[in-house]
Design a protein around this motif. Structure first.
Motif, short mmCIF file in Angstrom:
data_model
loop_
_atom_site.label_atom_id
_atom_site.label_comp_id
_atom_site.label_asym_id
_atom_site.label_seq_id
_atom_site.Cartn_x
_atom_site.Cartn_y
_atom_site.Cartn_z
N ILE A 14 94.74 54.85 50.43
CA ILE A 14 95.12 55.38 51.75
C ILE A 14 96.04 56.58 51.57
O ILE A 14 97.01 56.53 50.80
CB ILE A 14 95.75 54.28 52.62
CG1 ILE A 14 94.62 53.38 53.15
CG2 ILE A 14 96.59 54.86 53.75
CD1 ILE A 14 95.07 52.27 54.08
N ALA A 15 95.73 57.64 52.30
CA ALA A 15 96.45 58.91 52.21
C ALA A 15 96.55 59.53 53.60
O ALA A 15 95.82 59.14 54.52
CB ALA A 15 95.72 59.85 51.26
N PRO A 16 97.44 60.51 53.79
CA PRO A 16 97.60 61.13 55.10
C PRO A 16 96.30 61.68 55.69
O PRO A 16 96.12 61.65 56.91
CB PRO A 16 98.61 62.26 54.85
CG PRO A 16 99.44 61.75 53.70
CD PRO A 16 98.45 61.00 52.83
N GLU A 17 95.37 62.13 54.85
CA GLU A 17 94.12 62.67 55.39
C GLU A 17 93.24 61.60 56.03
O GLU A 17 92.27 61.91 56.72
CB GLU A 17 93.33 63.46 54.34
CG GLU A 17 93.01 62.70 53.09
CD GLU A 17 94.04 62.89 51.96
OE1 GLU A 17 93.67 62.68 50.81
OE2 GLU A 17 95.21 63.21 52.24
N HIS A 18 93.58 60.33 55.85
CA HIS A 18 92.85 59.23 56.48
C HIS A 18 93.44 58.84 57.83
O HIS A 18 92.94 57.92 58.47
CB HIS A 18 92.85 58.00 55.57
CG HIS A 18 92.24 58.24 54.23
ND1 HIS A 18 92.75 57.71 53.08
CD2 HIS A 18 91.17 58.98 53.86
CE1 HIS A 18 92.01 58.09 52.05
NE2 HIS A 18 91.04 58.87 52.50
N TYR A 19 94.50 59.53 58.24
CA TYR A 19 95.23 59.13 59.45
C TYR A 19 94.32 58.92 60.66
O TYR A 19 94.38 57.88 61.31
CB TYR A 19 96.33 60.15 59.81
CG TYR A 19 96.92 59.88 61.17
CD1 TYR A 19 97.85 58.87 61.34
CD2 TYR A 19 96.51 60.61 62.29
CE1 TYR A 19 98.37 58.59 62.60
CE2 TYR A 19 97.03 60.33 63.54
CZ TYR A 19 97.95 59.33 63.69
OH TYR A 19 98.45 59.04 64.93
N GLU A 20 93.47 59.87 60.99
CA GLU A 20 92.69 59.76 62.22
C GLU A 20 91.76 58.55 62.19
O GLU A 20 91.68 57.79 63.15
CB GLU A 20 91.89 61.04 62.49
CG GLU A 20 91.21 61.06 63.84
CD GLU A 20 92.14 60.83 65.04
OE1 GLU A 20 91.68 60.24 66.04
OE2 GLU A 20 93.34 61.21 64.99
N TRP A 64 93.21 50.55 50.35
CA TRP A 64 92.21 51.62 50.25
C TRP A 64 91.60 51.86 51.63
O TRP A 64 91.48 50.92 52.44
CB TRP A 64 91.04 51.20 49.35
CG TRP A 64 91.30 51.15 47.88
CD1 TRP A 64 91.17 52.18 47.00
CD2 TRP A 64 91.69 50.02 47.11
NE1 TRP A 64 91.46 51.75 45.72
CE2 TRP A 64 91.78 50.42 45.77
CE3 TRP A 64 91.98 48.68 47.41
CZ2 TRP A 64 92.13 49.55 44.73
CZ3 TRP A 64 92.34 47.82 46.40
CH2 TRP A 64 92.42 48.27 45.08
N SER A 65 91.17 53.07 51.88
CA SER A 65 90.31 53.39 53.02
C SER A 65 88.87 53.27 52.54
O SER A 65 88.54 53.73 51.45
CB SER A 65 90.55 54.83 53.50
OG SER A 65 91.83 54.95 54.08
N PHE A 66 88.03 52.63 53.35
CA PHE A 66 86.61 52.50 53.01
C PHE A 66 85.88 53.68 53.63
O PHE A 66 85.80 53.81 54.86
CB PHE A 66 86.02 51.22 53.59
CG PHE A 66 86.62 49.93 53.10
CD1 PHE A 66 87.46 49.87 51.99
CD2 PHE A 66 86.33 48.75 53.76
CE1 PHE A 66 87.99 48.66 51.57
CE2 PHE A 66 86.86 47.54 53.35
CZ PHE A 66 87.69 47.49 52.25
N ILE A 67 85.33 54.53 52.80
CA ILE A 67 84.59 55.70 53.25
C ILE A 67 83.10 55.42 53.03
O ILE A 67 82.67 55.18 51.89
CB ILE A 67 85.01 56.97 52.48
CG1 ILE A 67 86.54 57.15 52.48
CG2 ILE A 67 84.28 58.20 53.02
CD1 ILE A 67 87.17 57.31 53.84
#
Length: 179
Positions: A14-20, A64-67
């Motif tokens: 998870i990172a700031p670019e995943h905020y939205e 983690w963000s799941f992309i």
């Protein structure tokens, strides 16, 4: 920070670019029904991203963000962290998905990859997972992962169903899949 891959997902720390994408996920009352019971505010999502980045730096693992590889969209999130956020406790695995991606096997796919990371890379002796006692869908993912119900316990101020699996039991499930 470790990026993981499955057949259909890329798991990015998870990172700031995943905020939205995380803001939309965590503000969904259906997603939060069994987690906090209420939608998360935008400020809470921003604070969570900051907290999680600190845990990545401190422990080398967290959320983690799941992309979704096909669309590039953030469709969920999952973790390997210490149960109760205390390094003295066993590792916990967890996940959440956008409702429009439920029923596609994404939670099981991501959970299997995160569990492999916990056992192979972190050398965790066991993994626990918690869910609201009424969250049958999460309990099914836990069972598909080979986890067994160990009882109700109090975590994060609420009574939850706890499931667990040891490293050798997880290895046996992988052996069965490869046959």
């Amino acid at each position: 920070m470790t990026v993981l891959h499955t057949a259909r997902l890329r798991l990015e720390p998870i990172a700031p670019e995943h905020y939205e994408g995380l803001r939309v996920l965590n503000a969904d009352p259906v997603v939060q029904r069994y987690i906090s019971g209420r939608p998360e505010t935008p400020d809470e999502t921003a604070a969570m991203i900051e907290r999680v980045q600190g845990r990545w730096k401190q422990f080398g693992h967290s959320w983690w963000s799941f992309i979704e590889q096909e669309t590039g969209e953030l469709v969920g999130a999952g973790c390997i962290q210490h149960l109760g956020h205390d390094p003295a406790n066993e590792h916990e695995i967890g996940w959440r998905l956008r409702p429009d991606r439920w029923g596609r096997g994404y939670a099981s796919e991501a959970a299997r990859r995160m569990a492999a990371f916990a056992f192979d890379d972190l050398r965790a002796p066991s993994l626990a997972a918690i869910c609201h006692p009424d969250n049958a869908d999460s309990a099914k993912v836990m069972a598909r992962l080979g986890m067994r119900y160990r009882g109700d316990e109090v975590w994060h101020g609420q009574t939850v169903a706890v499931y667990d699996i040891g490293a050798s039991a997880f290895a046996a499930t992988r052996d069965m899949e490869q046959r």
